[in-house]
Design a protein around this motif. Structure first.
Motif, PDB file in Angstrom:
ATOM      1  N   THR A   1      66.848 -65.176  48.864  1.00 46.77           N
ATOM      2  CA  THR A   1      66.893 -66.683  47.627  1.00 46.77           C
ATOM      3  C   THR A   1      67.758 -68.021  48.722  1.00 46.77           C
ATOM      4  O   THR A   1      67.315 -68.604  48.484  1.00 46.77           O
TER       5      THR A   1
ATOM      6  N   ASP B   1      59.867 -67.215  45.187  1.00 49.27           N
ATOM      7  CA  ASP B   1      60.083 -66.328  45.155  1.00 49.27           C
ATOM      8  C   ASP B   1      60.048 -65.093  44.720  1.00 49.27           C
ATOM      9  O   ASP B   1      59.435 -65.091  44.164  1.00 49.27           O
ATOM     10  N   ASP B   2      60.279 -64.221  45.577  1.00 47.54           N
ATOM     11  CA  ASP B   2      60.521 -62.283  44.794  1.00 47.54           C
ATOM     12  C   ASP B   2      58.528 -62.419  44.644  1.00 47.54           C
ATOM     13  O   ASP B   2      58.557 -62.064  43.785  1.00 47.54           O
TER      14      ASP B   2
ATOM     15  N   ARG C   1      74.899 -58.901  49.760  1.00 47.91           N
ATOM     16  CA  ARG C   1      75.404 -59.481  48.652  1.00 47.91           C
ATOM     17  C   ARG C   1      76.519 -58.261  48.824  1.00 47.91           C
ATOM     18  O   ARG C   1      77.518 -58.808  47.199  1.00 47.91           O
TER      19      ARG C   1
HETATM   20 MG    MG Z   1      66.739 -63.391  45.959  1.00 48.15          MG
END
Ligand code: MG
Ligand code: ADP
Length: 480
Positions: free
Chosen positions: A190, A247-248, A346
């Motif tokens: 992302t 995205d995704d 993350r």
């Molecule tokens: Mg993402």
């Protein structure tokens, strides 16, 4: 202010330390109450996680005392503008929200988050004009202002994806089209795809860049069908779009009708040379229940993967994040964190922020002891962090010598060279002290260790290919 919330705040102020109250509750905005749900707005997701793991009992307790409604639930909304409004915000309160174990409230979804960003009134007292401008641009394009190429750390694990994204952002949709980036969760997809959007807008502010998740595409599509607005929907994605950042895409798995729509969107954009970037958590062929013709189109341009970052990249990411957030910590803390959190950026960032918040609350500096003590409670430490013995074993295996020889005083090069390599690795990777290493290598003087580390370090600096290859191979075995 909502009366119930004002009362609950008063109670909380009396029950919590002023630090905890100011840090965690003062920034919360109450948007009101609908039926059984009290809407609270917080600056980022990290707040939600922290509040729910540490203060949910207090919060519910205070609300229950003030409200006759025992079915009351809290609906969290994340609003990144909020932070700006908080007077004299503490530096260590995280500005970003990357948390791994975030699972608290089903009402805090990406969807809701987006909706909030779009629908937000301008901050009451926005301190800087630029904030409003940036938010305006994010609102129009759906991009997240936090993610740019400038703050993306490049390492061997993401080099290809980064280079391809950079090229796609610069070449106006001819070179790598579509660009398909895939990789596990929390590895920067992302981030990269947003960076592409920002970069294109920097060069061409009038470009019509659309960033959205496949989930949002699906929802908008369904909504357009239900409200007979499909032609507007198509106009937006097929004609009024110069760059589509999706995205995704794995979200489309099994959604036949949305796949069909996306297929035509893709064709319209592709055949008029407009850049498409798609991300996914797996390789195109591995997306389940995805139309063959879409899978094959995803491979028309470039497919680039992002792997879990290597130790050095993890350390660099931590340093960058710390600098961004004004967090100070010792070097050995970065190494420790990077060794403990291996597979997900993350999570790495979330761990650092958690550490910073706690350090601030208990007024401690972030040193190795503090990090170990804090994370022991929160993180499952690996069963077995790499030890000096592990490195010694790995080195022996690689050079095919015995542990007893490694620890001996023999000076034959077949033994002394691996010994130096092992000492170097222990020092570099574990930060063990010279005297301690001397002891663990069969009772050697610390100056012996020092000169071994220097010697191998010198070869590494000279980029000696043999030494580098050996070190890399051993480190790979050790999982660094
Ligand atoms: Mg993402
Ligand atoms: P994904 O979309 O792959 O799940 P994200 O792009 O959301 O992952 O990344 C998770 C977090 O990690 C974000 O805060 C992002 O900024 C950060 N991140 C990931 N990779 C890097 C990197 N190479 N350099 C700096 N930050 C990174």
């Amino acid at each position: 202010m909502n009366e119930l919330w004002a009362d609950a705040l008063e109670t909380l102020r009396n029950r919590l330390s002023s630090e905890a109250f100011e840090t965690w509750f003062a920034p919360i905005q109450c948007d009101g109450q609908t039926g059984d749900s009290l809407q609270l707005r917080v600056p980022n997701r990290f707040y939600v996680e922290w509040l729910s793991t540490h203060y949910l009992g207090f919060l519910h307790g205070a609300l229950r005392e003030k409200s006759a409604n025992d079915k009351l639930t809290i609906e969290w909304t994340v609003d990144e503008n909020l932070q700006e409004r908080v007077p004299q915000q503490k530096r260590s309160v995280p500005a970003a929200a990357p948390t791994p174990s975030f699972n608290m409230s089903p009402s805090v979804t990406g969807e809701r988050h987006e909706a909030t960003l779009v629908g937000m009134p301008a901050p009451v007292a926005a301190p800087m004009q630029t904030t409003a401008q940036i938010n305006e641009s994010a609102r129009v394009h759906g991009l997240n202002t936090k993610y740019s190429f400038d703050n993306f750390v490049v390492g061997p694990s993401n080099q290809l994806a980064h280079a391809a994204a950079f090229a796609a952002a610069s070449s106006r949709g001819k070179k790598y089209n579509p660009l398909f980036i895939y990789g596990g969760t929390g590895l920067g997809k992302t981030h990269l795809v947003n960076a592409v959007g920002h970069r294109i807008l920097q060069d061409r502010p009038s470009a019509r860049v659309l960033y959205l998740s496949a989930e949002r595409f699906t929802n908008e599509f369904i909504f357009a069908l239900q409200t007979h607005k499909i032609s507007e929907f198509r106009e937006r994605y097929r004609n009024n779009c110069d760059v589509l950042l999706m995205d995704d895409i794995q979200f489309l798995a099994g959604r036949e009708q949305t796949q069909e729509e996306f297929f035509h969107t893709f064709n319209a954009l592709y055949h008029s040379d407009r850049q498409i970037v798609v991300t996914s958590d797996v390789y195109p062929q591995l997306i389940p229940e995805m139309q063959e013709r879409l899978i094959s189109r995803f491979q028309w341009g470039l497919v680039a993967d992002i792997q879990a970052p290597e130790l050095d990249t993890r350390i660099a990411i931590l340093r960058r994040k710390a600098a961004e957030e004004g967090i100070e910590f010792a070097d050995d803390v970065a190494l420790f964190l990077a060794q403990v959190v291996k597979s997900n950026v993350r999570e790495l960032e979330g761990t650092l922020l958690r550490l910073a918040v706690r350090a601030d609350l208990v007024k401690r500096v972030i040193d190795l002891d503090f990090a170990k003590e804090t994370l022991r409670a929160v993180l499952p430490l690996p069963e077995h962090a790499t030890s000096v013995e592990d490195i010694q074993q790995a080195v022996c295996k690689y050079f095919n010598i015995r542990l007893a020889d490694l620890k001996s005083h023999r000076r034959h090069r077949a033994v002394s060279y691996p010994r130096m390599v092992a000492m170097y690795l222990c020092r570099q990777r574990l930060g063990t002290s010279f005297p301690q290493l001397g002891e663990l290598f069969g009772g050697k003087d610390h100056t012996t260790v020092l000169s071994a580390v220097k010697k191998i370090g010198g070869l590494v600096e000279k980029e000696d290919p043999k030494v580098r290859g050996e070190l890399e191979a051993i480190e790979r075995k050790l999982g660094f």
